[in-house]
Write a protein that holds these residues in place. Structure first.
Motif, PDB file in Angstrom:
ATOM      1  N   LEU A  52     -99.707  19.947  14.020  1.00 27.48           N
ATOM      2  CA  LEU A  52    -100.230  19.619  15.682  1.00 27.48           C
ATOM      3  C   LEU A  52    -101.770  19.211  15.342  1.00 27.48           C
ATOM      4  O   LEU A  52    -102.326  20.227  14.874  1.00 27.48           O
ATOM      5  N   SER A  53    -102.251  17.971  15.782  1.00 23.68           N
ATOM      6  CA  SER A  53    -103.858  18.044  15.699  1.00 23.68           C
ATOM      7  C   SER A  53    -104.191  17.036  16.757  1.00 23.68           C
ATOM      8  O   SER A  53    -103.405  16.206  17.323  1.00 23.68           O
ATOM      9  N   THR A  54    -105.486  17.268  17.107  1.00 17.09           N
ATOM     10  CA  THR A  54    -106.161  16.429  18.284  1.00 17.09           C
ATOM     11  C   THR A  54    -106.406  15.280  17.505  1.00 17.09           C
ATOM     12  O   THR A  54    -107.261  14.088  18.060  1.00 17.09           O
ATOM     13  N   GLY A  55    -106.711  15.347  16.046  1.00  8.58           N
ATOM     14  CA  GLY A  55    -107.327  14.306  15.124  1.00  8.58           C
ATOM     15  C   GLY A  55    -108.773  14.243  15.446  1.00  8.58           C
ATOM     16  O   GLY A  55    -109.389  13.129  15.132  1.00  8.58           O
ATOM     17  N   SER A  56    -109.660  15.324  15.898  1.00  4.52           N
ATOM     18  CA  SER A  56    -111.001  15.114  16.141  1.00  4.52           C
ATOM     19  C   SER A  56    -111.960  14.783  14.894  1.00  4.52           C
ATOM     20  O   SER A  56    -112.489  13.759  14.713  1.00  4.52           O
ATOM     21  N   LEU A  57    -111.384  15.531  13.766  1.00  6.01           N
ATOM     22  CA  LEU A  57    -112.149  15.112  12.607  1.00  6.01           C
ATOM     23  C   LEU A  57    -111.567  14.011  11.953  1.00  6.01           C
ATOM     24  O   LEU A  57    -112.431  13.206  11.351  1.00  6.01           O
ATOM     25  N   LEU A  58    -110.276  13.864  12.024  1.00  2.68           N
ATOM     26  CA  LEU A  58    -109.840  12.635  11.302  1.00  2.68           C
ATOM     27  C   LEU A  58    -110.328  11.455  11.960  1.00  2.68           C
ATOM     28  O   LEU A  58    -110.405  10.514  11.199  1.00  2.68           O
ATOM     29  N   ALA A  59    -110.400  11.397  13.211  1.00  2.00           N
ATOM     30  CA  ALA A  59    -111.268  10.250  13.715  1.00  2.00           C
ATOM     31  C   ALA A  59    -112.461   9.729  13.275  1.00  2.00           C
ATOM     32  O   ALA A  59    -112.852   8.686  13.228  1.00  2.00           O
ATOM     33  N   SER A  62    -113.222   7.913   7.239  1.00  3.05           N
ATOM     34  CA  SER A  62    -113.044   6.542   6.621  1.00  3.05           C
ATOM     35  C   SER A  62    -111.823   6.352   6.550  1.00  3.05           C
ATOM     36  O   SER A  62    -110.697   7.288   6.642  1.00  3.05           O
ATOM     37  N   ALA A  63    -111.413   4.899   6.748  1.00  6.95           N
ATOM     38  CA  ALA A  63    -110.064   4.684   6.610  1.00  6.95           C
ATOM     39  C   ALA A  63    -109.303   5.240   5.357  1.00  6.95           C
ATOM     40  O   ALA A  63    -108.206   5.368   5.326  1.00  6.95           O
ATOM     41  N   ARG A  64    -109.849   5.165   4.117  1.00 10.13           N
ATOM     42  CA  ARG A  64    -109.567   5.722   3.032  1.00 10.13           C
ATOM     43  C   ARG A  64    -108.967   7.143   3.051  1.00 10.13           C
ATOM     44  O   ARG A  64    -108.198   7.695   2.567  1.00 10.13           O
ATOM     45  N   ALA A  65    -110.150   7.737   3.816  1.00 13.44           N
ATOM     46  CA  ALA A  65    -110.009   9.253   3.932  1.00 13.44           C
ATOM     47  C   ALA A  65    -108.594   9.821   4.813  1.00 13.44           C
ATOM     48  O   ALA A  65    -107.920  10.633   4.737  1.00 13.44           O
ATOM     49  N   GLN A  66    -108.413   8.978   5.665  1.00 12.85           N
ATOM     50  CA  GLN A  66    -107.482   9.224   6.811  1.00 12.85           C
ATOM     51  C   GLN A  66    -106.138   8.963   5.930  1.00 12.85           C
ATOM     52  O   GLN A  66    -105.171   9.678   6.084  1.00 12.85           O
ATOM     53  N   THR A  67    -105.909   7.914   5.059  1.00 12.30           N
ATOM     54  CA  THR A  67    -104.822   7.551   4.247  1.00 12.30           C
ATOM     55  C   THR A  67    -104.790   8.806   3.210  1.00 12.30           C
ATOM     56  O   THR A  67    -103.668   9.047   2.933  1.00 12.30           O
ATOM     57  N   GLY A  76     -97.947  18.155   0.124  1.00  9.13           N
ATOM     58  CA  GLY A  76     -98.067  19.357   0.193  1.00  9.13           C
ATOM     59  C   GLY A  76     -96.578  19.927   1.083  1.00  9.13           C
ATOM     60  O   GLY A  76     -96.389  21.299   1.019  1.00  9.13           O
ATOM     61  N   GLY A  77     -95.663  18.904   1.217  1.00 10.99           N
ATOM     62  CA  GLY A  77     -94.433  19.550   1.834  1.00 10.99           C
ATOM     63  C   GLY A  77     -94.279  19.260   3.151  1.00 10.99           C
ATOM     64  O   GLY A  77     -93.200  19.598   3.699  1.00 10.99           O
ATOM     65  N   ALA A  78     -95.305  18.749   4.018  1.00 10.81           N
ATOM     66  CA  ALA A  78     -94.995  18.611   5.508  1.00 10.81           C
ATOM     67  C   ALA A  78     -94.183  17.763   5.786  1.00 10.81           C
ATOM     68  O   ALA A  78     -93.812  16.704   5.207  1.00 10.81           O
ATOM     69  N   HIS A  79     -93.487  18.167   6.950  1.00  7.06           N
ATOM     70  CA  HIS A  79     -92.336  17.127   7.339  1.00  7.06           C
ATOM     71  C   HIS A  79     -92.675  16.229   8.703  1.00  7.06           C
ATOM     72  O   HIS A  79     -91.807  15.769   9.242  1.00  7.06           O
ATOM     73  N   GLY A  80     -93.926  16.359   8.940  1.00  4.50           N
ATOM     74  CA  GLY A  80     -94.267  15.345  10.072  1.00  4.50           C
ATOM     75  C   GLY A  80     -95.657  16.010  10.669  1.00  4.50           C
ATOM     76  O   GLY A  80     -96.048  16.802  10.517  1.00  4.50           O
ATOM     77  N   LEU A  81     -96.463  15.183  11.503  1.00  6.79           N
ATOM     78  CA  LEU A  81     -97.813  15.123  12.015  1.00  6.79           C
ATOM     79  C   LEU A  81     -97.708  14.485  13.536  1.00  6.79           C
ATOM     80  O   LEU A  81     -97.340  13.709  13.654  1.00  6.79           O
ATOM     81  N   VAL A  82     -98.020  15.598  14.545  1.00  4.72           N
ATOM     82  CA  VAL A  82     -98.175  14.980  15.701  1.00  4.72           C
ATOM     83  C   VAL A  82     -99.653  15.043  16.153  1.00  4.72           C
ATOM     84  O   VAL A  82    -100.474  15.894  15.886  1.00  4.72           O
ATOM     85  N   LEU A  83     -99.968  13.717  16.720  1.00  2.00           N
ATOM     86  CA  LEU A  83    -101.411  13.826  16.983  1.00  2.00           C
ATOM     87  C   LEU A  83    -101.478  13.469  18.616  1.00  2.00           C
ATOM     88  O   LEU A  83    -100.587  12.730  19.027  1.00  2.00           O
ATOM     89  N   GLU A  84    -102.423  13.995  19.121  1.00  2.00           N
ATOM     90  CA  GLU A  84    -102.765  13.889  20.520  1.00  2.00           C
ATOM     91  C   GLU A  84    -103.929  12.803  20.694  1.00  2.00           C
ATOM     92  O   GLU A  84    -104.945  13.072  20.539  1.00  2.00           O
ATOM     93  N   LEU A  85    -103.402  11.693  21.203  1.00  2.00           N
ATOM     94  CA  LEU A  85    -104.324  10.616  21.525  1.00  2.00           C
ATOM     95  C   LEU A  85    -105.145  10.703  22.596  1.00  2.00           C
ATOM     96  O   LEU A  85    -105.042   9.881  23.601  1.00  2.00           O
ATOM     97  N   VAL A  86    -106.010  11.780  22.681  1.00  2.00           N
ATOM     98  CA  VAL A  86    -106.867  12.131  23.884  1.00  2.00           C
ATOM     99  C   VAL A  86    -108.358  12.303  23.478  1.00  2.00           C
ATOM    100  O   VAL A  86    -109.030  11.344  24.077  1.00  2.00           O
ATOM    101  N   GLN A  87    -108.460  12.940  22.561  1.00  2.00           N
ATOM    102  CA  GLN A  87    -109.990  13.467  22.350  1.00  2.00           C
ATOM    103  C   GLN A  87    -110.305  12.419  21.088  1.00  2.00           C
ATOM    104  O   GLN A  87    -111.355  11.820  21.092  1.00  2.00           O
ATOM    105  N   GLY A  88    -109.813  12.937  19.994  1.00  2.00           N
ATOM    106  CA  GLY A  88    -110.120  11.909  18.634  1.00  2.00           C
ATOM    107  C   GLY A  88    -109.754  10.594  18.744  1.00  2.00           C
ATOM    108  O   GLY A  88    -110.580   9.912  18.296  1.00  2.00           O
ATOM    109  N   PHE A  89    -108.359  10.327  18.823  1.00  2.00           N
ATOM    110  CA  PHE A  89    -108.144   8.802  18.878  1.00  2.00           C
ATOM    111  C   PHE A  89    -107.680   8.417  20.240  1.00  2.00           C
ATOM    112  O   PHE A  89    -107.238   9.237  21.079  1.00  2.00           O
ATOM    113  N   ARG A  90    -107.957   7.362  20.643  1.00  2.00           N
ATOM    114  CA  ARG A  90    -107.104   6.651  21.815  1.00  2.00           C
ATOM    115  C   ARG A  90    -106.148   5.786  21.204  1.00  2.00           C
ATOM    116  O   ARG A  90    -105.000   5.869  22.086  1.00  2.00           O
ATOM    117  N   GLU A  91    -106.130   5.153  20.189  1.00  2.00           N
ATOM    118  CA  GLU A  91    -105.180   4.421  19.517  1.00  2.00           C
ATOM    119  C   GLU A  91    -105.180   4.704  17.979  1.00  2.00           C
ATOM    120  O   GLU A  91    -106.310   5.109  17.365  1.00  2.00           O
TER     121      GLU A  91
END
Length: 257
Positions: A52-59, A62-67, A76-91
């Motif tokens: 779970l993440s607000t995406g504050s740092l991810l936002a 760079s596009a390359r760093a995000q991918t 790493g074996g994660a089965h999913g990512l949940v982003l809250e589109l409020v603070q870091g990202f709007r879209e």
């Protein structure tokens, strides 16, 4: 059985969650739910987590760093990512969403502010309920195992049941972590060095171990866990020995024919 990602999304706490990619992987089991805002979260993973993440740092990346971040979570074996589109990202950036869709990685968003504490609490209650209640630290099953043939499996279930029911990757990681902690008398620094991981990773893993196994500070409990781990090693060794003997027998039969 562990809940799938799809099952967790049906919990009331997850109301409003929108799946943007990875629909074919929603049937994967989730071993833990973890809140993270760092871009190197993959180093903490043991496998099967939903992040779970607000995406504050991810936002801000760079596009390359995000991918790259998304790819590291998958590796790493994660089965999913949940982003809250409020603070870091709007879209979501098109590059990030495109990468998730191409790889089939489950990417889920909330378009309103949510409580990560409520999400993790609800998810962990479901995960731990699936594993069953943690058994007590009684050594009576071990005494029976020493006295009666065929009781070792019961003892293993009492001591390590929740770990034994995990998928292979997280089970191996957490059992190796537990072994290192016991062998170093719960010295976090020594255990981290032995495993080749950072101390922050150890704190994350021990949180999982305590949630699944209960009190790890009790001496009787530690002794039971020590012996249970030894039993698993003996069983693995015995299985390998049997496989080796079978292989030799087969080889011998072919040779003599």
């Amino acid at each position: 059985m562990l809940p799938t990602l799809s099952e967790l999304l049906t919990l009331p706490a997850f109301a409003g969650a929108e799946v943007l990619s990875g629909h074919s992987r929603l049937s994967q089991p989730v071993t833990w739910v973890h809140v993270t805002e760092v871009l190197d979260a993959a180093r903490f993973l043991s496998g099967g987590e939903l992040l779970l993440s607000t995406g504050s740092l991810l936002a801000q990346a760079s596009a390359r760093a995000q991918t790259d971040y998304l790819r590291s979570l998958q590796e790493g074996g994660a089965h999913g990512l949940v982003l809250e589109l409020v603070q870091g990202f709007r879209e979501l950036p098109p590059e990030l969403l495109g990468a998730a869709r191409r790889s089939g990685f489950p990417l889920i968003v909330f378009r309103q502010e949510v409580s990560f504490a409520l999400l993790t609490r609800a998810a962990h209650a479901r995960i731990l309920h699936a594993r069953g209640e943690v058994q007590g630290a009684s050594l009576a099953p071990l005494l029976d195992a020493l006295a009666e043939t065929g009781r070792s499996l019961d003892f293993l279930q009492v001591q390590l049941g929740p770990l034994l029911r995990l998928p292979t990757r997280p089970r191996t990681v957490l059992m190796d972590t537990l072994s290192a902690l016991l062998e170093t008398n719960f010295n976090m620094a020594k255990a981290a060095r032995r495993l080749g991981v950072r101390r922050q990773t150890m704190y994350y893993r021990i949180e999982q171990l305590r949630a699944m196994l209960g009190d790890l500070n009790d001496p009787a409990r530690q002794l039971g866990l020590h012996l249970a781990l030894e039993l698993t090693r003996l069983e693995i060794s015995g299985t390998e020995g049997s496989d080796s003997e079978a292989s030799e027998t087969t080889s011998g039969s072919v040779h003599h024919s």
